[in-house]
Design a protein around this motif. Structure first.
Motif, PDB file in Angstrom:
ATOM      1  N   VAL A  74       2.931  -7.540   1.207  1.00 22.71           N
ATOM      2  CA  VAL A  74       2.888  -8.738   0.353  1.00 22.71           C
ATOM      3  C   VAL A  74       2.583  -9.970   1.200  1.00 22.71           C
ATOM      4  CG1 VAL A  74       4.251 -10.261  -1.128  1.00 22.71           C
ATOM      5  CG2 VAL A  74       4.406  -7.780  -1.415  1.00 22.71           C
ATOM      6  N   GLU A  75       3.246 -10.083   2.344  1.00 23.26           N
ATOM      7  CA  GLU A  75       3.013 -11.257   3.195  1.00 23.26           C
ATOM      8  C   GLU A  75       1.602 -11.251   3.774  1.00 23.26           C
ATOM      9  OE1 GLU A  75       4.782 -13.715   3.150  1.00 23.26           O
ATOM     10  OE2 GLU A  75       6.701 -12.988   2.391  1.00 23.26           O
ATOM     11  N   GLN A  76       1.064 -10.078   4.057  1.00 26.90           N
ATOM     12  CA  GLN A  76      -0.323 -10.026   4.543  1.00 26.90           C
ATOM     13  C   GLN A  76      -1.298 -10.476   3.464  1.00 26.90           C
ATOM     14  OE1 GLN A  76      -0.265  -5.905   5.900  1.00 26.90           O
ATOM     15  NE2 GLN A  76      -0.467  -6.550   8.027  1.00 26.90           N
ATOM     16  N   HIS A  77      -1.001 -10.208   2.218  1.00 30.23           N
ATOM     17  CA  HIS A  77      -1.861 -10.681   1.132  1.00 30.23           C
ATOM     18  C   HIS A  77      -1.663 -12.174   0.869  1.00 30.23           C
ATOM     19  CE1 HIS A  77      -2.518  -6.408   0.368  1.00 30.23           C
ATOM     20  NE2 HIS A  77      -3.480  -6.745  -0.449  1.00 30.23           N
ATOM     21  N   ARG A  78      -0.452 -12.649   1.060  1.00 32.21           N
ATOM     22  CA  ARG A  78      -0.206 -14.092   0.889  1.00 32.21           C
ATOM     23  C   ARG A  78      -0.810 -14.896   2.042  1.00 32.21           C
ATOM     24  NH1 ARG A  78       6.027 -15.032  -0.004  1.00 32.21           N
ATOM     25  NH2 ARG A  78       5.347 -17.041  -0.864  1.00 32.21           N
ATOM     26  N   HIS A  79      -0.970 -14.248   3.178  1.00 32.35           N
ATOM     27  CA  HIS A  79      -1.572 -14.878   4.364  1.00 32.35           C
ATOM     28  C   HIS A  79      -2.733 -13.993   4.814  1.00 32.35           C
ATOM     29  CE1 HIS A  79       1.995 -17.502   4.711  1.00 32.35           C
ATOM     30  NE2 HIS A  79       2.685 -16.410   4.411  1.00 32.35           N
ATOM     31  N   PRO A  80      -3.899 -14.128   4.208  1.00 35.28           N
ATOM     32  CA  PRO A  80      -5.036 -13.236   4.517  1.00 35.28           C
ATOM     33  C   PRO A  80      -5.403 -13.196   5.992  1.00 35.28           C
ATOM     34  CG  PRO A  80      -5.497 -14.581   2.575  1.00 35.28           C
ATOM     35  CD  PRO A  80      -4.244 -15.114   3.166  1.00 35.28           C
ATOM     36  N   GLU A  81      -5.073 -14.248   6.722  1.00 38.65           N
ATOM     37  CA  GLU A  81      -5.392 -14.251   8.155  1.00 38.65           C
ATOM     38  C   GLU A  81      -4.585 -13.200   8.919  1.00 38.65           C
ATOM     39  OE1 GLU A  81      -2.204 -17.450   7.533  1.00 38.65           O
ATOM     40  OE2 GLU A  81      -3.935 -16.607   6.468  1.00 38.65           O
ATOM     41  N   PHE A  82      -3.545 -12.647   8.296  1.00 39.20           N
ATOM     42  CA  PHE A  82      -2.717 -11.636   8.952  1.00 39.20           C
ATOM     43  C   PHE A  82      -3.110 -10.212   8.574  1.00 39.20           C
ATOM     44  CE2 PHE A  82       1.019 -14.866   8.985  1.00 39.20           C
ATOM     45  CZ  PHE A  82       0.425 -15.535  10.049  1.00 39.20           C
ATOM     46  N   LEU A  83      -4.089 -10.035   7.714  1.00 44.63           N
ATOM     47  CA  LEU A  83      -4.494  -8.693   7.303  1.00 44.63           C
ATOM     48  C   LEU A  83      -4.960  -7.881   8.511  1.00 44.63           C
ATOM     49  CD1 LEU A  83      -6.407  -9.344   3.945  1.00 44.63           C
ATOM     50  CD2 LEU A  83      -4.293  -8.037   4.240  1.00 44.63           C
TER      51      LEU A  83
END
Length: 584
Positions: A74-83
């Protein structure tokens, strides 16, 4: 929800950690012949115990789907730079989720955030949302609500947690083995034909013997590159789902279906294979439509599906054939079996002469040498189990430990209660501080009540306040619901802890009893009509305080009073509730 906020220390990351568990080493006998005789007697005795329970019901096909490192995703989707990058989700100084990219660096959920920052500077730490001065998990609940409708498209779906579900696909799996589906889906038919090519009786039973000779090689050569499998590497969902099926794992069988050539031995195995195809379609839909990866276990009941869903993570699925179920189950530590991780499992451990060791202690010192495993429990008769855990539970447990689980997959509606709680790091000593937390908890609960009313058109019948103070637990007071107060609370700014600090300095603001835990919840959340009926007496009370109403009357000697702030209009019907939301 409360468990998600305060995860139990030492909980195992994956059930797959138990797959490597083996039987304890046999005691060395003085004579080899005597040792062999003892082993033969044990094997015969074990077979006798297993035969005491009926065979596993193989007509059902159950999928347990588990979203991979859900909070981290969820956090990776909320912060696309972390995908695609290592991410850990932080709650204060603890980690509650670790992405699989971060796990490759050796990071676990049992580490402290400060330790991760110091040792692994490349890992991105994301703190959960803070709302009303406390942790909010609403972002994860919202994503969960968007994913479950996909699961529901494939069968009867039961929500197990915010990131887990059981799906009964028995009907859909049976349909996949009928002539219409076999003729409509040529690739599925060819794959079945290929896997069953050495079992002519099974081919005839499936009606595949009329389709010509079985292919000598896999009908889908491109699926041989299993290690590079990705849903998005295929041109359409049919091939992607077949690809996921072909790289499925099978319990107690090395490798995947195609590369290591697993062969279904019976129609029951083929039925599970059809369930695995549906699981692949489900996982494909979740990833293609929402971008989330999940793993799945396929078995004949909820227990077996749950046991194998975490065996090969992330983004993979595992089949548990009935022929392998008992052998796999017997090797597991008793406390790792679903439903036996708590007091019920502790009672069995004590009955078998073992020691109850907490998960935190096992994490520090490793598994104890006298670890109790499932196969040891088979020595207990039904009567002995009933004496330990009660008549009803003992009878159920005797069958459950042998892989039989008749629990149905049941659709669960929205939760019947909504909770906001705060466990204090140190007891509250001043009424001003307690007042601030009460205000913020009530505000958070009000928001959840209003959002739930908009989604489900219903209202709680009562509001319950509980407290844990001075070693006392279970102290609670309740009163009728106050719908208009929910709107009033939401219109006010959150109370500030800083403003309570100056008040707390005065001795007059000191509380007699230190408060350690404050949960406030809305109970018996029902339809708007039922909720309105529950509010009738409160509306009649007008502006009188709760002492004049039997539902809100405070007991003598208790500290604090519930007040009713004027007549309450309630929720008249669904249409008015929706119209009111649109106006806001």
């Amino acid at each position: 929800e409360f468990k998600a906020m305060e995860p139990e220390a030492g909980a195992p990351d994956e059930q797959g950690a138990f797959l490597a568990a083996t039987y304890p080493a046999a005691a060395v006998a003085e004579e080899e012949n005597a040792e062999e005789a003892d082993e033969d007697e044990e094997e015969e005795d074990l077979a006798t115990r297993l035969s005491q329970a009926g065979p596993i019901d193989t007509q059902r096909v159950i999928i347990h789907v588990d979203l991979d490192a859900f909070y981290a995703q969820v956090e990776q989707h909320r912060h696309p730079e972390f995908l695609g990058k290592p991410v850990a989700v932080q709650q204060w100084n603890s980690l509650i989720a670790v992405s699989y990219e971060a796990r490759k660096h050796g990071i676990t959920r049992f580490m402290k955030a400060a330790e991760v920052k110091e040792k692994y500077p490349d890992v991105h730490l994301v703190h959960v949302d803070i709302e009303n001065n406390k942790v909010s998990l609403e972002a994860y609940r919202a994503v969960s609500r968007s994913l479950f409708p996909i699961f529901e498209r494939f069968g009867v779906c039961e929500k197990a947690s915010v990131d887990e579900a059981y799906v009964d696909v028995s009907t859909a799996a049976a349909a996949l083995l009928q002539p219409p589906a076999l003729h409509r889906d040529a690739d599925w038919r060819l794959l079945l034909h290929y896997l069953c090519r050495d079992n002519q009786a099974l081919l005839q039973g499936l009606g595949l013997h009329c389709s010509g000779p079985p292919p000598a090689e896999s009908p889908l050569p491109l699926l041989q590159s299993a290690r590079n499998f990705s849903f998005r590497s295929y041109g359409n969902r049919v091939l992607a789902s077949l690809g996921a099926l072909c790289v499925s794992h099978v319990v107690l069988h090395a490798g995947d279906l195609v590369q290591h050539d697993w062969r279904p031995a019976s129609r029951d195995d083929v039925r599970l294979l059809a369930g695995a195809y549906i699981a692949a379609q489900m996982r494909c839909a979740v990833e293609m439509e929402k971008g989330y990866s999940c793993s799945a276990g396929i078995g004949h009941n909820k227990l077996l599906a749950k046991l194998c869903s975490g065996a090969n993570k992330p983004a993979q699925q595992t089949i548990m054939p009935s022929s392998c179920a008992t052998s796999h189950l017997l090797k597991l530590p008793l406390k790792s079996v679903p439903l036996l991780g708590g007091k019920l499992g502790d009672a069995l451990v004590v009955a078998l002469g073992g020691r109850v060791v907490s998960r935190a202690a096992r994490r520090r010192a490793g598994e104890p040498k006298d670890l109790i495993r499932v196969h040891q429990c088979l020595a207990l008769t039904v009567g002995e189990l009933q004496r330990v855990v009660g008549a009803r539970t003992g009878s159920w447990l005797h069958s459950y430990l042998r892989g039989n689980d008749d629990r149905p997959v049941q659709v669960k509606g929205p939760p019947r209660s909504l909770l906001e709680a705060k466990a204090m790091s140190k007891p509250l000593l001043h009424t001003a501080e307690l007042g601030v937390w009460m205000e913020n908890l009530a505000r958070g609960l009000a928001r959840r009540i209003l959002e739930d009313a908009a989604r489900n058109c219903r209202w709680p019948k009562c509001v319950v306040l509980q407290a844990s103070a001075g070693g006392m637990t279970g102290v609670s007071r309740s009163c009728g619901p106050l719908p208009s107060m929910a709107h009033v609370l939401m219109s006010r700014r959150p109370a500030s802890l800083a403003s309570a600090g100056s008040t707390a300095e005065s001795a007059a603001g000191r509380s007699d009893v230190p408060t350690e835990l404050v949960p406030i919840s809305a109970r018996s959340v029902d339809s708007a009509r039922a909720g309105r009926e529950g509010m009738g007496a409160m509306e009649d009370a007008g502006g009188r305080d709760a002492h004049n109403h039997p539902q809100g009357r405070d007991k003598a000697g208790a500290q604090g009073t519930f007040l009713v702030a004027g007549p309450d209009p309630g929720v008249k019907d669904c249409a008015q509730a929706q119209a009111g939301k649109e106006e806001e």
